[in-house]
Design a protein around this motif. Structure first.
Motif, PDB file in Angstrom:
ATOM      1  N   ARG A   1       9.679  25.764 -28.328  1.00  0.00           N
ATOM      2  CA  ARG A   1      10.817  26.061 -29.209  1.00  0.00           C
ATOM      3  C   ARG A   1      12.117  26.206 -28.422  1.00  0.00           C
ATOM      4  NH1 ARG A   1      13.588  30.581 -31.150  1.00  0.00           N
ATOM      5  NH2 ARG A   1      14.526  30.184 -33.194  1.00  0.00           N
ATOM      6  N   SER A   2      13.163  25.621 -28.968  1.00  0.00           N
ATOM      7  CA  SER A   2      14.524  25.800 -28.461  1.00  0.00           C
ATOM      8  C   SER A   2      15.315  26.604 -29.482  1.00  0.00           C
ATOM      9  CB  SER A   2      15.192  24.433 -28.238  1.00  0.00           C
ATOM     10  OG  SER A   2      16.578  24.594 -27.967  1.00  0.00           O
ATOM     11  N   SER A   3      16.107  27.510 -29.027  1.00  0.00           N
ATOM     12  CA  SER A   3      16.879  28.358 -29.947  1.00  0.00           C
ATOM     13  C   SER A   3      18.049  27.614 -30.568  1.00  0.00           C
ATOM     14  CB  SER A   3      17.393  29.592 -29.208  1.00  0.00           C
ATOM     15  OG  SER A   3      18.233  29.201 -28.116  1.00  0.00           O
ATOM     16  N   SER A   4      18.427  26.477 -29.996  1.00  0.00           N
ATOM     17  CA  SER A   4      19.634  25.801 -30.498  1.00  0.00           C
ATOM     18  C   SER A   4      19.498  24.291 -30.645  1.00  0.00           C
ATOM     19  CB  SER A   4      20.810  26.092 -29.547  1.00  0.00           C
ATOM     20  OG  SER A   4      20.524  25.618 -28.229  1.00  0.00           O
ATOM     21  N   GLN A   5      18.367  23.709 -30.220  1.00  0.00           N
ATOM     22  CA  GLN A   5      18.259  22.253 -30.263  1.00  0.00           C
ATOM     23  C   GLN A   5      16.922  21.822 -30.869  1.00  0.00           C
ATOM     24  OE1 GLN A   5      19.892  20.016 -26.854  1.00  0.00           O
ATOM     25  NE2 GLN A   5      20.149  21.991 -25.821  1.00  0.00           N
ATOM     26  N   GLU A   6      16.771  20.504 -31.037  1.00  0.00           N
ATOM     27  CA  GLU A   6      15.587  19.952 -31.669  1.00  0.00           C
ATOM     28  C   GLU A   6      14.383  20.046 -30.730  1.00  0.00           C
ATOM     29  OE1 GLU A   6      18.520  18.510 -31.446  1.00  0.00           O
ATOM     30  OE2 GLU A   6      19.211  18.381 -33.530  1.00  0.00           O
ATOM     31  N   GLU A   7      13.183  20.033 -31.368  1.00  0.00           N
ATOM     32  CA  GLU A   7      11.942  20.097 -30.595  1.00  0.00           C
ATOM     33  C   GLU A   7      11.031  18.886 -30.798  1.00  0.00           C
ATOM     34  OE1 GLU A   7      13.339  24.241 -31.527  1.00  0.00           O
ATOM     35  OE2 GLU A   7      12.803  22.527 -32.798  1.00  0.00           O
TER      36      GLU A   7
ATOM     37  N   PRO B   1      12.268   4.454 -21.287  1.00  0.00           N
ATOM     38  CA  PRO B   1      12.044   4.959 -22.643  1.00  0.00           C
ATOM     39  C   PRO B   1      13.317   5.598 -23.195  1.00  0.00           C
ATOM     40  CG  PRO B   1      11.039   6.406 -21.011  1.00  0.00           C
ATOM     41  CD  PRO B   1      11.510   5.192 -20.275  1.00  0.00           C
ATOM     42  N   THR B   2      13.505   5.508 -24.502  1.00  0.00           N
ATOM     43  CA  THR B   2      14.725   6.036 -25.123  1.00  0.00           C
ATOM     44  C   THR B   2      14.386   6.848 -26.361  1.00  0.00           C
ATOM     45  OG1 THR B   2      14.995   3.980 -26.401  1.00  0.00           O
ATOM     46  CG2 THR B   2      16.152   4.132 -24.301  1.00  0.00           C
ATOM     47  N   LYS B   3      15.120   7.907 -26.565  1.00  0.00           N
ATOM     48  CA  LYS B   3      14.991   8.706 -27.785  1.00  0.00           C
ATOM     49  C   LYS B   3      15.551   7.919 -28.960  1.00  0.00           C
ATOM     50  CE  LYS B   3      17.210  12.453 -26.852  1.00  0.00           C
ATOM     51  NZ  LYS B   3      17.793  13.797 -27.046  1.00  0.00           N
ATOM     52  N   ILE B   4      14.900   8.058 -30.094  1.00  0.00           N
ATOM     53  CA  ILE B   4      15.402   7.471 -31.327  1.00  0.00           C
ATOM     54  C   ILE B   4      16.036   8.583 -32.148  1.00  0.00           C
ATOM     55  CG2 ILE B   4      14.785   6.282 -33.464  1.00  0.00           C
ATOM     56  CD1 ILE B   4      12.501   4.973 -31.948  1.00  0.00           C
ATOM     57  N   GLY B   5      17.307   8.466 -32.427  1.00  0.00           N
ATOM     58  CA  GLY B   5      18.006   9.513 -33.164  1.00  0.00           C
ATOM     59  C   GLY B   5      18.158  10.768 -32.325  1.00  0.00           C
ATOM     60  N   THR B   6      18.502  11.852 -33.000  1.00  0.00           N
ATOM     61  CA  THR B   6      18.732  13.123 -32.295  1.00  0.00           C
ATOM     62  C   THR B   6      17.517  14.015 -32.274  1.00  0.00           C
ATOM     63  OG1 THR B   6      19.598  14.108 -34.324  1.00  0.00           O
ATOM     64  CG2 THR B   6      21.191  13.074 -32.843  1.00  0.00           C
ATOM     65  N   GLY B   7      16.492  13.694 -33.092  1.00  0.00           N
ATOM     66  CA  GLY B   7      15.310  14.524 -33.123  1.00  0.00           C
ATOM     67  C   GLY B   7      15.235  15.376 -34.382  1.00  0.00           C
ATOM     68  N   TYR B   8      14.270  16.273 -34.403  1.00  0.00           N
ATOM     69  CA  TYR B   8      14.001  17.118 -35.570  1.00  0.00           C
ATOM     70  C   TYR B   8      13.837  18.558 -35.100  1.00  0.00           C
ATOM     71  CZ  TYR B   8      11.185  19.271 -39.300  1.00  0.00           C
ATOM     72  OH  TYR B   8      10.687  20.113 -40.270  1.00  0.00           O
ATOM     73  N   ASP B   9      14.484  19.483 -35.800  1.00  0.00           N
ATOM     74  CA  ASP B   9      14.449  20.910 -35.466  1.00  0.00           C
ATOM     75  C   ASP B   9      13.331  21.580 -36.249  1.00  0.00           C
ATOM     76  OD1 ASP B   9      14.877  23.525 -34.828  1.00  0.00           O
ATOM     77  OD2 ASP B   9      17.021  23.530 -35.321  1.00  0.00           O
ATOM     78  N   THR B  10      12.366  22.162 -35.552  1.00  0.00           N
ATOM     79  CA  THR B  10      11.248  22.838 -36.220  1.00  0.00           C
ATOM     80  C   THR B  10      11.600  24.268 -36.630  1.00  0.00           C
ATOM     81  OG1 THR B  10      10.330  23.557 -34.098  1.00  0.00           O
ATOM     82  CG2 THR B  10       9.556  21.451 -34.977  1.00  0.00           C
ATOM     83  N   ALA B  11      12.878  24.624 -36.546  1.00  0.00           N
ATOM     84  CA  ALA B  11      13.374  25.959 -36.953  1.00  0.00           C
ATOM     85  C   ALA B  11      12.728  27.028 -36.082  1.00  0.00           C
ATOM     86  CB  ALA B  11      13.138  26.166 -38.447  1.00  0.00           C
TER      87      ALA B  11
END
Length: 640
Positions: A422-428, A440-450
């Motif tokens: 878990r990150s307190s401010s970014q996506e996981e 390899p490259t990330k697709i989009g910014t990701g998803y935050d699991t809250a």
């Protein structure tokens, strides 16, 4: 008398003058016509001679072109026209321009592509280019006595064509497909959508089955198998090391049963992997970093305590692919072993120094993907194509400064579904494009699991299921189209708390799909949640992808066309992609096919040289889950 004779002579002279005038008048009228006819007759014979010679020149050129077609087809393909036949070296070829050896004639040849419709008929507009057929127009023209020409058109086809046909059940079964695809044998062999089930991943209900595992151990990892689950401890070493869970799927809901357990006192299991009737435990003991069990019977039987030398640390994560065991250890190492068929022995086949410890491992298409215990370069990719040497391929940093925790990799190895702590401010959660393993490259910014701290991930039916600590502990994200579309969280804001979830694995059994989870509930550590693509219990899945086996033509050939027989009742659909590759490894079966290698079947660069080819089919129900499209056969046509 004399007077009469003179008058008669005068009359005769007058008549001669009149006759002469009449004769001259008739000549003036008739001679031009006669002369014109004479000239026309002479010119017609000359024109006919020219036409005969021109016909001979056309036929001679056609004979030369047929010889070129039989001996060197590429000369027709590469010809720069207008052109003419000429001896090049010791054989016929085509030279650009007009024939300089002819004085009274001009001979030119045009070579054009040929297009065919879906039924194979030649068409003048639209259609698909047929690289094995060429339209050849030969024209001989002259300017005297009357400008004209003789022209002939013929269609030439490459003489040596071969076809590979896939139509049998045994052939389709050699392909790669998931539970949303089924291979049946109603008419010899067909590909259809798999069973759909009635549940929906995006509307998860309460667990359909629960099981209390014996002992006081804290379960941490689970792997779904056919009619079984492989469950290990990991939270402590107080309980059992491993639980052999069998599942009765003949009934619904399924019934899980603890068939047996295995325990080496004082051992803590960090991760488990299962295949068929073998279980592999990565342990915290430096004299048995990996424990291999036979779970074909109720009570697991020890087959091998694998002591990694000269390693003096613990096993962190483990995965088995094609008789090769991969294990990460606590001293930042990756090891590979070739397993005996009975799993009672193993031969080391290379090791690799990692940048950090590996928390989770996944092997796909001869590449090893590792979730690193590091806040930088959380994903590391290792090339395992060489049977004796492990080499670095690439790495990626998610950018959230949290350690890698879990991952799931597509069958092709082109997509990695990756979670960090878990990150307190970014996506996981991140979808990573790994078509190019070196970058390899990330697709989009990701998803935050809250607030959830991710612990594990699985992907099924284009849904990523992420589980973890802190609510909402069970989250489902639609990832079709490489998107991050949340479709379910459990519990919802207004729902009561549920237990923390440590790991998840997914499987399709008959017409049902399930996720198996291990939880912090000491009374029901193992639980089963039914999923599916929705549709109110439809007969078939929403969609599925079938990828064929690789076909080896034996040598470099030219691919011509791809045809198929299918049935797609409205609104269902079948889409085809075709991949063409030269041989770059020891065999076509070991070639890596990336998503970028595939083309729409009607947009493939036919005529390209290659040796290895395969096809990919996407079947879609398009909302009507009572229907499925059907693939009966495919044909690859190619030329030697």
């Amino acid at each position: 008398m004399l007077t009469k004779q003179r008058g008669h002579a005068c009359r005769q002279a007058g008549f001669s003058i009149i006759e002469l005038l009449i004769t001259i008048g008739l000549a003036a009228v008739l001679l031009p016509a006669l002369l014109t006819g004479f000239v026309a007759a002479r010119g017609g014979r000359a024109q006919q001679d020219q036409r005969i010679q021109a016909t001979f020149l056309v036929e001679g050129a056609q004979e030369a072109i047929r010889e070129i077609k039989d001996s060197n087809w590429s000369s027709l393909v590469d010809a720069i026209c207008p052109c003419y036949p000429a001896i090049i070296g010791s054989t016929w070829g085509l030279q650009s321009g007009t024939d300089p050896t002819l004085e009274d004639f001009e001979r030119v040849i045009l070579v054009e592509d040929v297009f065919r419709d879906a039924d194979g008929n030649i068409v003048t507009t639209g259609g698909i280019n047929d690289p094995s057929t060429k339209k050849v127009t030969t024209t001989v023209s002259w300017g005297s006595p009357i400008p004209s020409n003789v022209s002939e058109v013929e269609y030439l086809t490459r003489t040596t064509n071969e076809a590979y046909i896939e139509t049998a059940e045994s052939q389709f079964l050699q392909g790669t497909f998931g539970p949303t695809i089924a291979i049946i044998n109603n008419l010899g062999g067909e590909v259809i959508l798999g069973p759909g089930g009635g549940a929906d991943w995006c509307s998860p209900g309460n667990p359909t089955a629960k099981l209390d595992l014996t002992g006081n151990g804290e379960t941490r990892t689970v792997v779904a198998g056919v009619n079984r689950a492989f469950v290990s401890s990991g939270g402590n070493n107080a309980g059992r090391d491993f639980w052999n869970v069998t599942i009765d799927n003949i009934v619904f809901p399924p019934i899980p049963t603890e068939a047996g357990t295995y325990d080496q006192n004082g051992v803590k299991v960090n991760q488990v992997f299962g295949e068929s009737h073998f279980a592999y435990l990565a342990t915290d003991k430096n004299d048995r970093e990996v424990v291999i069990l036979d779970v074909s019977n109720s009570t697991p039987e020890l087959l091998l305590n694998l002591d990694i030398q000269p390693n003096n640390t613990n096993g962190k994560s483990v995965f088995v692919s094609n008789d090769y065991l991969f294990v990460t250890t606590g001293d930042k190492k990756l090891y590979r072993y070739l397993l005996a068929s009975d799993r009672k022995s193993a031969q080391q086949k290379g090791s690799f120094n990692l940048s950090a410890n590996g928390n989770a491992i996944y092997v796909s298409n001869n590449y090893v993907f590792i979730a690193m215990d590091s806040s930088l370069n959380q994903l590391q990719i290792i090339n395992a194509n060489d049977p004796n040497i492990l080499q670095t391929a690439g790495s990626l940093s998610t950018g959230n400064n949290e350690v890698g925790q879990g991952l799931f990799v597509s069958t092709s190895g082109d997509r990695v579904y990756f979670v960090t702590r878990r990150s307190s401010s970014q996506e996981e959660f991140f979808i990573i494009n790994t078509e190019n393993k070196s970058t390899p490259t990330k697709i989009g910014t990701g998803y935050d699991t809250a607030a959830m701290d991710p612990q594990g991930i699985t992907v099924i039916d284009n849904r990523a299921i992420i589980v973890g600590l802190n609510r909402p502990q069970y989250q489902v994200i639609r990832v079709d189209g490489d998107d991050y579309n949340q479709c379910a969280i459990v519990p919802k804001a207004s729902d009561p708390d549920i237990d923390d979830i440590y790991n998840v694995s997914s499987i399709r059994i008959d017409e049902h799909t399930y996720s198996y989870i291990v939880t912090a509930n000491s009374n029901f550590e193992f639980q089963i949640i039914e999923g599916g693509t929705g549709g109110g219990g439809g007969l078939y899945a929403a969609s599925g992808v079938f990828e064929s086996q690789v076909f080896d033509t034996g040598s470099d050939v030219v691919f011509n066309s791809f045809t198929f027989t299918k049935n797609s009742p409205d609104p269902t659909n079948i889409d085809f992609l075709v991949a063409l590759k030269p041989l770059t490894t020891g065999s076509c079966s070991s070639e890596t096919f990336l998503s970028s290698d595939f083309y729409p079947y009607d947009g493939v660069p036919f005529g390209t040289n290659g040796r290895c080819f395969k096809y990919r089919v996407t079947l879609s129900s398009n909302g009507d889950f009572s229907l499925t499209p059907t693939l009966f056969d495919i044909t690859f046509n190619y030329s030697l």
